[in-house]
Enzyme design. Sequence first.
Site, PDB file in Angstrom:
ATOM      1  N   LYS A  14       0.829  -1.220   0.000  1.00  0.00           N
ATOM      2  CA  LYS A  14       0.000   0.000   0.000  1.00  0.00           C
ATOM      3  C   LYS A  14       0.861   1.267   0.000  1.00  0.00           C
ATOM      4  O   LYS A  14       0.585   2.198  -0.737  1.00  0.00           O
ATOM      5  CB  LYS A  14      -0.933   0.017   1.228  1.00  0.00           C
ATOM      6  CG  LYS A  14      -1.925  -1.143   1.255  1.00  0.00           C
ATOM      7  CD  LYS A  14      -2.948  -0.983   2.365  1.00  0.00           C
ATOM      8  CE  LYS A  14      -2.362  -1.037   3.754  1.00  0.00           C
ATOM      9  NZ  LYS A  14      -1.975  -2.366   4.244  1.00  0.00           N
ATOM     10  N   ARG A  90     -10.318  -0.025   8.290  1.00  0.00           N
ATOM     11  CA  ARG A  90      -9.791  -1.349   8.554  1.00  0.00           C
ATOM     12  C   ARG A  90     -10.873  -2.314   9.025  1.00  0.00           C
ATOM     13  O   ARG A  90     -10.599  -3.471   9.285  1.00  0.00           O
ATOM     14  CB  ARG A  90      -8.726  -1.258   9.637  1.00  0.00           C
ATOM     15  CG  ARG A  90      -7.326  -1.408   9.091  1.00  0.00           C
ATOM     16  CD  ARG A  90      -6.387  -1.382  10.269  1.00  0.00           C
ATOM     17  NE  ARG A  90      -5.122  -1.981   9.976  1.00  0.00           N
ATOM     18  CZ  ARG A  90      -4.128  -1.376   9.313  1.00  0.00           C
ATOM     19  NH1 ARG A  90      -4.292  -0.179   8.829  1.00  0.00           N
ATOM     20  NH2 ARG A  90      -2.991  -2.004   9.138  1.00  0.00           N
ATOM     21  N   ARG A 129      11.131  -6.362   5.377  1.00  0.00           N
ATOM     22  CA  ARG A 129      10.994  -4.934   5.665  1.00  0.00           C
ATOM     23  C   ARG A 129      11.508  -4.627   7.075  1.00  0.00           C
ATOM     24  O   ARG A 129      12.079  -3.580   7.324  1.00  0.00           O
ATOM     25  CB  ARG A 129       9.511  -4.524   5.539  1.00  0.00           C
ATOM     26  CG  ARG A 129       9.251  -3.051   5.801  1.00  0.00           C
ATOM     27  CD  ARG A 129       7.839  -2.660   5.438  1.00  0.00           C
ATOM     28  NE  ARG A 129       6.862  -3.152   6.404  1.00  0.00           N
ATOM     29  CZ  ARG A 129       5.533  -2.986   6.290  1.00  0.00           C
ATOM     30  NH1 ARG A 129       5.038  -2.355   5.248  1.00  0.00           N
ATOM     31  NH2 ARG A 129       4.718  -3.457   7.202  1.00  0.00           N
ATOM     32  N   ARG A 135      10.501  -0.827  12.498  1.00  0.00           N
ATOM     33  CA  ARG A 135       9.172  -0.940  13.105  1.00  0.00           C
ATOM     34  C   ARG A 135       9.112  -2.137  14.030  1.00  0.00           C
ATOM     35  O   ARG A 135       9.432  -3.253  13.623  1.00  0.00           O
ATOM     36  CB  ARG A 135       8.102  -1.080  12.005  1.00  0.00           C
ATOM     37  CG  ARG A 135       7.717   0.241  11.396  1.00  0.00           C
ATOM     38  CD  ARG A 135       6.755   0.073  10.241  1.00  0.00           C
ATOM     39  NE  ARG A 135       5.565  -0.722  10.559  1.00  0.00           N
ATOM     40  CZ  ARG A 135       4.507  -0.783   9.769  1.00  0.00           C
ATOM     41  NH1 ARG A 135       4.476  -0.085   8.644  1.00  0.00           N
ATOM     42  NH2 ARG A 135       3.473  -1.523  10.103  1.00  0.00           N
ATOM     43  N   ARG A 146      -0.896  -9.826  12.911  1.00  0.00           N
ATOM     44  CA  ARG A 146      -1.500  -8.771  12.080  1.00  0.00           C
ATOM     45  C   ARG A 146      -2.297  -9.389  10.936  1.00  0.00           C
ATOM     46  O   ARG A 146      -3.356  -8.881  10.550  1.00  0.00           O
ATOM     47  CB  ARG A 146      -0.412  -7.835  11.537  1.00  0.00           C
ATOM     48  CG  ARG A 146       0.095  -6.877  12.606  1.00  0.00           C
ATOM     49  CD  ARG A 146       1.486  -6.379  12.327  1.00  0.00           C
ATOM     50  NE  ARG A 146       1.559  -5.512  11.163  1.00  0.00           N
ATOM     51  CZ  ARG A 146       2.691  -5.216  10.523  1.00  0.00           C
ATOM     52  NH1 ARG A 146       3.833  -5.756  10.922  1.00  0.00           N
ATOM     53  NH2 ARG A 146       2.675  -4.414   9.503  1.00  0.00           N
TER      54      ARG A 146
HETATM   55  P1  ADP Z   1       0.274  -2.456   7.942  1.00  0.00           P
HETATM   56  O1  ADP Z   1      -0.902  -2.201   7.052  1.00  0.00           O
HETATM   57  O2  ADP Z   1       1.503  -2.834   7.192  1.00  0.00           O
HETATM   58  O3  ADP Z   1      -0.050  -3.375   9.084  1.00  0.00           O
HETATM   59  P2  ADP Z   1       0.055   0.234   9.066  1.00  0.00           P
HETATM   60  O4  ADP Z   1       1.212   1.157   9.159  1.00  0.00           O
HETATM   61  O5  ADP Z   1      -1.078   0.621   8.198  1.00  0.00           O
HETATM   62  O6  ADP Z   1       0.716  -1.124   8.638  1.00  0.00           O
HETATM   63  O7  ADP Z   1      -0.525  -0.050  10.531  1.00  0.00           O
HETATM   64  C1  ADP Z   1       0.276  -0.484  11.602  1.00  0.00           C
HETATM   65  C2  ADP Z   1      -0.604  -0.740  12.851  1.00  0.00           C
HETATM   66  O8  ADP Z   1      -1.267   0.491  13.246  1.00  0.00           O
HETATM   67  C3  ADP Z   1      -1.745  -1.743  12.655  1.00  0.00           C
HETATM   68  O9  ADP Z   1      -1.321  -3.079  12.839  1.00  0.00           O
HETATM   69  C4  ADP Z   1      -2.751  -1.270  13.728  1.00  0.00           C
HETATM   70  O10 ADP Z   1      -2.379  -1.716  15.010  1.00  0.00           O
HETATM   71  C5  ADP Z   1      -2.597   0.237  13.732  1.00  0.00           C
HETATM   72  N1  ADP Z   1      -3.588   0.878  12.807  1.00  0.00           N
HETATM   73  C6  ADP Z   1      -3.305   1.508  11.630  1.00  0.00           C
HETATM   74  N2  ADP Z   1      -4.445   1.967  11.055  1.00  0.00           N
HETATM   75  C7  ADP Z   1      -5.470   1.607  11.884  1.00  0.00           C
HETATM   76  C8  ADP Z   1      -6.884   1.759  11.837  1.00  0.00           C
HETATM   77  N3  ADP Z   1      -7.515   2.342  10.809  1.00  0.00           N
HETATM   78  N4  ADP Z   1      -7.629   1.268  12.872  1.00  0.00           N
HETATM   79  C9  ADP Z   1      -7.030   0.658  13.904  1.00  0.00           C
HETATM   80  N5  ADP Z   1      -5.696   0.470  14.004  1.00  0.00           N
HETATM   81  C10 ADP Z   1      -4.920   0.926  13.012  1.00  0.00           C
END
Ligand code: ADP
Length: 191
Positions: A14, A90, A129, A135, A146
């Site tokens: 993404k 999400r 990554r 991270r 996840r």
């Molecule tokens: P990825 O999609 O690679 O898991 P992100 O950077 O989008 O990475 O998100 C990392 C973490 O941040 C997620 O695993 C979650 O815990 C939290 N997070 C991100 N966006 C949301 C959201 N819209 N609602 C709830 N938690 C979120």
Amino acid sequence: MLNIVIFGAPGSGKGTQSDKIIAEYGVAHISTGDALRNEIKKETELGKTAKGYIEKGQLVPDELVVGILASVLDSLGKSVPGVIFDGFPRDIEQAKILDKMLAERGEKVSTVIGLEVDDAELVKRIILRGQTSGRSDDNEETARKRLETYHAQTQPLREFYIRQGKYARIEGVGSIDRIYSDIKAAIEAVK
Ligand code: ADP
């Protein structure tokens, strides 16, 4: 306005593809993951709460994420040609919240770009990554959690958007340029 949701599992590309969309269309990028990591870095109360969820591979509670999203949306200048939502929504509840927030601004979701990648490839990419991202959630154990969270809570959104005729299925394995050219075709179709 062009309101693009980029949708896919963790590690599906993404962020990489968002950068290419932004370079071409000049849309603003709203990444809830980046916004949450920024709060963690600044050691805010919100950041401290979010960190616990993120490191367990769980979703951060809606009220925290929605607050951040609203403030980022409101800070956008009037001249932006559109927005790319990365990491939000999400789950179905967040999708409904997004529809409402956009409707209040006279807008709607234009298209949902769904990057589809199988789980084995996703875990490989996240571990790779993790060697450079710094991270704390990019390790095998958290990656698997996840992915579980993704399948249980986020994937049902795919059907939600398919039913609305907004889902553009993109094969997310292959060269970055080929994937992008499929994405571009999907965006041009709604522009
Ligand atoms: P990825 O999609 O690679 O898991 P992100 O950077 O989008 O990475 O998100 C990392 C973490 O941040 C997620 O695993 C979650 O815990 C939290 N997070 C991100 N966006 C949301 C959201 N819209 N609602 C709830 N938690 C979120």
